[in-house]
Design a protein around this motif. Structure first.
Motif, PDB file in Angstrom:
ATOM      1  N   THR A   1       3.466  16.827 -46.847  1.00  0.00           N
ATOM      2  CA  THR A   1       3.304  17.116 -48.259  1.00  0.00           C
ATOM      3  C   THR A   1       4.317  18.191 -48.661  1.00  0.00           C
ATOM      4  O   THR A   1       4.916  18.843 -47.811  1.00  0.00           O
ATOM      5  N   GLU A   2       4.483  18.370 -49.975  1.00  0.00           N
ATOM      6  CA  GLU A   2       5.466  19.321 -50.476  1.00  0.00           C
ATOM      7  C   GLU A   2       5.192  20.720 -49.920  1.00  0.00           C
ATOM      8  O   GLU A   2       4.039  21.164 -49.828  1.00  0.00           O
ATOM      9  N   ASP A   3       6.251  21.409 -49.543  1.00  0.00           N
ATOM     10  CA  ASP A   3       6.129  22.722 -48.909  1.00  0.00           C
ATOM     11  C   ASP A   3       5.939  23.802 -49.971  1.00  0.00           C
ATOM     12  O   ASP A   3       6.883  24.490 -50.365  1.00  0.00           O
ATOM     13  N   LEU A   4       4.694  23.956 -50.437  1.00  0.00           N
ATOM     14  CA  LEU A   4       4.372  24.982 -51.424  1.00  0.00           C
ATOM     15  C   LEU A   4       3.705  26.163 -50.731  1.00  0.00           C
ATOM     16  O   LEU A   4       2.800  25.966 -49.918  1.00  0.00           O
ATOM     17  N   PRO A   5       4.120  27.389 -51.018  1.00  0.00           N
ATOM     18  CA  PRO A   5       3.479  28.559 -50.394  1.00  0.00           C
ATOM     19  C   PRO A   5       2.056  28.732 -50.902  1.00  0.00           C
ATOM     20  O   PRO A   5       1.770  28.496 -52.084  1.00  0.00           O
ATOM     21  N   ILE A   6       1.156  29.139 -50.031  1.00  0.00           N
ATOM     22  CA  ILE A   6      -0.224  29.361 -50.431  1.00  0.00           C
ATOM     23  C   ILE A   6      -0.342  30.678 -51.194  1.00  0.00           C
ATOM     24  O   ILE A   6       0.117  31.712 -50.713  1.00  0.00           O
ATOM     25  N   PRO A   7      -0.908  30.678 -52.401  1.00  0.00           N
ATOM     26  CA  PRO A   7      -1.067  31.930 -53.146  1.00  0.00           C
ATOM     27  C   PRO A   7      -1.990  32.891 -52.405  1.00  0.00           C
ATOM     28  O   PRO A   7      -2.961  32.469 -51.778  1.00  0.00           O
ATOM     29  N   PRO A   8      -1.702  34.193 -52.444  1.00  0.00           N
ATOM     30  CA  PRO A   8      -2.524  35.176 -51.722  1.00  0.00           C
ATOM     31  C   PRO A   8      -4.012  35.105 -52.052  1.00  0.00           C
ATOM     32  O   PRO A   8      -4.862  35.251 -51.161  1.00  0.00           O
ATOM     33  N   SER A   9      -4.351  34.870 -53.320  1.00  0.00           N
ATOM     34  CA  SER A   9      -5.775  34.829 -53.696  1.00  0.00           C
ATOM     35  C   SER A   9      -6.480  33.624 -53.080  1.00  0.00           C
ATOM     36  O   SER A   9      -7.648  33.714 -52.678  1.00  0.00           O
ATOM     37  N   VAL A  10      -5.774  32.506 -53.007  1.00  0.00           N
ATOM     38  CA  VAL A  10      -6.349  31.305 -52.393  1.00  0.00           C
ATOM     39  C   VAL A  10      -6.469  31.505 -50.885  1.00  0.00           C
ATOM     40  O   VAL A  10      -7.473  31.138 -50.269  1.00  0.00           O
ATOM     41  N   LYS A  11      -5.450  32.119 -50.296  1.00  0.00           N
ATOM     42  CA  LYS A  11      -5.485  32.405 -48.857  1.00  0.00           C
ATOM     43  C   LYS A  11      -6.680  33.308 -48.522  1.00  0.00           C
ATOM     44  O   LYS A  11      -7.387  33.080 -47.531  1.00  0.00           O
ATOM     45  N   GLU A  12      -6.900  34.314 -49.357  1.00  0.00           N
ATOM     46  CA  GLU A  12      -8.014  35.241 -49.125  1.00  0.00           C
ATOM     47  C   GLU A  12      -9.348  34.496 -49.190  1.00  0.00           C
ATOM     48  O   GLU A  12     -10.250  34.727 -48.370  1.00  0.00           O
ATOM     49  N   LEU A  13      -9.490  33.592 -50.174  1.00  0.00           N
ATOM     50  CA  LEU A  13     -10.718  32.810 -50.307  1.00  0.00           C
ATOM     51  C   LEU A  13     -10.939  31.926 -49.082  1.00  0.00           C
ATOM     52  O   LEU A  13     -12.049  31.884 -48.520  1.00  0.00           O
ATOM     53  N   LEU A  14      -9.887  31.232 -48.642  1.00  0.00           N
ATOM     54  CA  LEU A  14     -10.014  30.344 -47.492  1.00  0.00           C
ATOM     55  C   LEU A  14     -10.347  31.122 -46.226  1.00  0.00           C
ATOM     56  O   LEU A  14     -11.160  30.686 -45.407  1.00  0.00           O
ATOM     57  N   GLU A  15      -9.730  32.272 -46.060  1.00  0.00           N
ATOM     58  CA  GLU A  15     -10.019  33.094 -44.871  1.00  0.00           C
ATOM     59  C   GLU A  15     -11.482  33.529 -44.853  1.00  0.00           C
ATOM     60  O   GLU A  15     -12.099  33.599 -43.776  1.00  0.00           O
ATOM     61  N   LYS A  16     -12.042  33.788 -46.021  1.00  0.00           N
ATOM     62  CA  LYS A  16     -13.445  34.197 -46.110  1.00  0.00           C
ATOM     63  C   LYS A  16     -14.376  33.031 -45.784  1.00  0.00           C
ATOM     64  O   LYS A  16     -15.290  33.156 -44.957  1.00  0.00           O
TER      65      LYS A  16
ATOM     66  N   ARG B   1      -0.212  20.230 -59.586  1.00  0.00           N
ATOM     67  CA  ARG B   1       0.784  21.077 -58.931  1.00  0.00           C
ATOM     68  C   ARG B   1       0.783  22.495 -59.508  1.00  0.00           C
ATOM     69  O   ARG B   1       0.872  23.482 -58.777  1.00  0.00           O
ATOM     70  N   ASP B   2       0.681  22.611 -60.831  1.00  0.00           N
ATOM     71  CA  ASP B   2       0.700  23.933 -61.461  1.00  0.00           C
ATOM     72  C   ASP B   2      -0.483  24.781 -61.008  1.00  0.00           C
ATOM     73  O   ASP B   2      -0.350  25.981 -60.768  1.00  0.00           O
ATOM     74  N   ALA B   3      -1.653  24.144 -60.867  1.00  0.00           N
ATOM     75  CA  ALA B   3      -2.830  24.886 -60.404  1.00  0.00           C
ATOM     76  C   ALA B   3      -2.627  25.374 -58.977  1.00  0.00           C
ATOM     77  O   ALA B   3      -3.037  26.486 -58.619  1.00  0.00           O
ATOM     78  N   LEU B   4      -1.976  24.569 -58.156  1.00  0.00           N
ATOM     79  CA  LEU B   4      -1.699  24.974 -56.780  1.00  0.00           C
ATOM     80  C   LEU B   4      -0.758  26.170 -56.736  1.00  0.00           C
ATOM     81  O   LEU B   4      -0.911  27.070 -55.911  1.00  0.00           O
ATOM     82  N   LEU B   5       0.224  26.185 -57.623  1.00  0.00           N
ATOM     83  CA  LEU B   5       1.235  27.242 -57.631  1.00  0.00           C
ATOM     84  C   LEU B   5       0.742  28.539 -58.274  1.00  0.00           C
ATOM     85  O   LEU B   5       1.222  29.621 -57.935  1.00  0.00           O
ATOM     86  N   ASN B   6      -0.207  28.413 -59.182  1.00  0.00           N
ATOM     87  CA  ASN B   6      -0.580  29.555 -60.021  1.00  0.00           C
ATOM     88  C   ASN B   6      -1.833  30.282 -59.547  1.00  0.00           C
ATOM     89  O   ASN B   6      -2.554  30.877 -60.345  1.00  0.00           O
ATOM     90  N   ALA B   7      -2.073  30.241 -58.241  1.00  0.00           N
ATOM     91  CA  ALA B   7      -3.181  30.998 -57.648  1.00  0.00           C
ATOM     92  C   ALA B   7      -4.506  30.703 -58.340  1.00  0.00           C
ATOM     93  O   ALA B   7      -5.285  31.610 -58.640  1.00  0.00           O
TER      94      ALA B   7
END
Length: 297
Positions: free
Chosen positions: A266-281, A183-189
């Protein structure tokens, strides 16, 4: 043969197939066995090695796909029965209903060998209705696998369920990683965590472009219906009847359907911007396809 009319959903993981299963299982002309995901065709034929490739290559991981006879082991089915009893029947107070479900799993689902007769026993109560199987593995079948599907039925209908690619992938990451204590890795970008997921076999469900190409190559236009989950949620009284029309079954009143109720949420955790950028790429071609299909609708 009980599987003369076969209706397969080939939705990606975390794309809303459980929700659609709950909706369509109410229709009197569609038969679902007690097990939503049979994985029969993945087990008997294996999956396309190309479609199973992870979204990112990794020199640190050995790519191992799913081959024939690798899915429905005795242990897998035993654990599946245990999970179903815990999640679906723990609160059921009717002993007859529980006994019927357990007997079906023991006498049919747990039986061996897993062959055409096994599938016929699974669907013995279909009585001419569409035999439905919502196995997500069906999306990754090889050309040989689809040829095998045709040997089991006279009529075939396939529904591919898509969800906005970045949202689906993030939901899939949470689904895999929260139970693993990440969970911490998911939250901490943690981009490294995202890259690790994308280099694993589970990320192959994000291959929309390749899956759609495979489906169009192996199915006639009238046999394939592509559904975008967001369209169903936004306008269920328009999109759900399209599925009914695709199957050629009787009309059904969907006005009581609650599209806001999530299945397997699943738990409603916001996607970190850096992870979102990677997925979009990484998912750019698949995002383009998703948007193109929406524009064509």
């Amino acid at each position: 043969m009980n599987t003369e009319k076969l209706f397969l959903s080939v939705g990606a993981m975390k794309a809303g197939t459980t929700f659609l299963y709950g909706v369509l299982a109410r229709h009197p002309d569609i038969y679902f066995s007690p097990e939503k995901e049979l994985h029969y065709f993945a087990h008997t034929q294996g999956l396309s090695w190309r479609l199973q490739r992870p979204m990112m290559a990794s020199p640190l991981k050995v790519y191992r796909g799913i081959g024939p006879d690798a899915v429905l082991s005795d242990d897998f089915r035993r654990l599946r029965l245990s999970s179903v009893m815990k999640r679906r029947y723990a609160q059921v107070k009717n002993p007859k209903k529980i006994r019927t479900a357990v007997n079906w799993y023991v006498d049919r689902y747990m039986s061996n060998p897993i062959d055409r007769e096994w599938l016929d026993r699974v669907y013995e109560k279909a009585n001419g209705r569409w035999c439905a199987d919502f196995s997500n593995y069906n999306a990754l079948l090889s050309d040989k696998g689809w040829a095998n599907v045709r040997q089991h039925c006279k009529q075939l209908r396939v529904m591919y369920v898509m969800r906005e690619p970045v949202s689906r992938c993030w939901s899939h990451m949470k689904f895999e990683m929260l139970p693993a204590g990440q969970r911490d890795a998911l939250l901490n970008a943690d981009v490294g965590m995202a890259e690790a997921f994308l280099s694993g076999i589970n990320s192959s469900h994000a291959r929309y472009v390749d899956v759609v190409a495979s489906l169009r190559r192996n199915l006639a236009p009238e046999e394939l219906h592509i559904v975008r989950l967001e369209d169903v949620v936004d306008n269920p009284l328009v999109e759900l009847p399209k599925i009914i029309e695709f199957l050629g079954v009787s009309d059904y009143d969907f006005s009581a359907i609650n599209v806001s109720k999530k299945a397997n949420a699943t738990e409603d955790l916001p996607i970190p911007p850096s992870v979102k950028e990677l997925l979009e790429k990484i998912l750019a071609p698949h995002i383009d396809l998703y948007n193109e299909l929406g524009a064509e609708a």
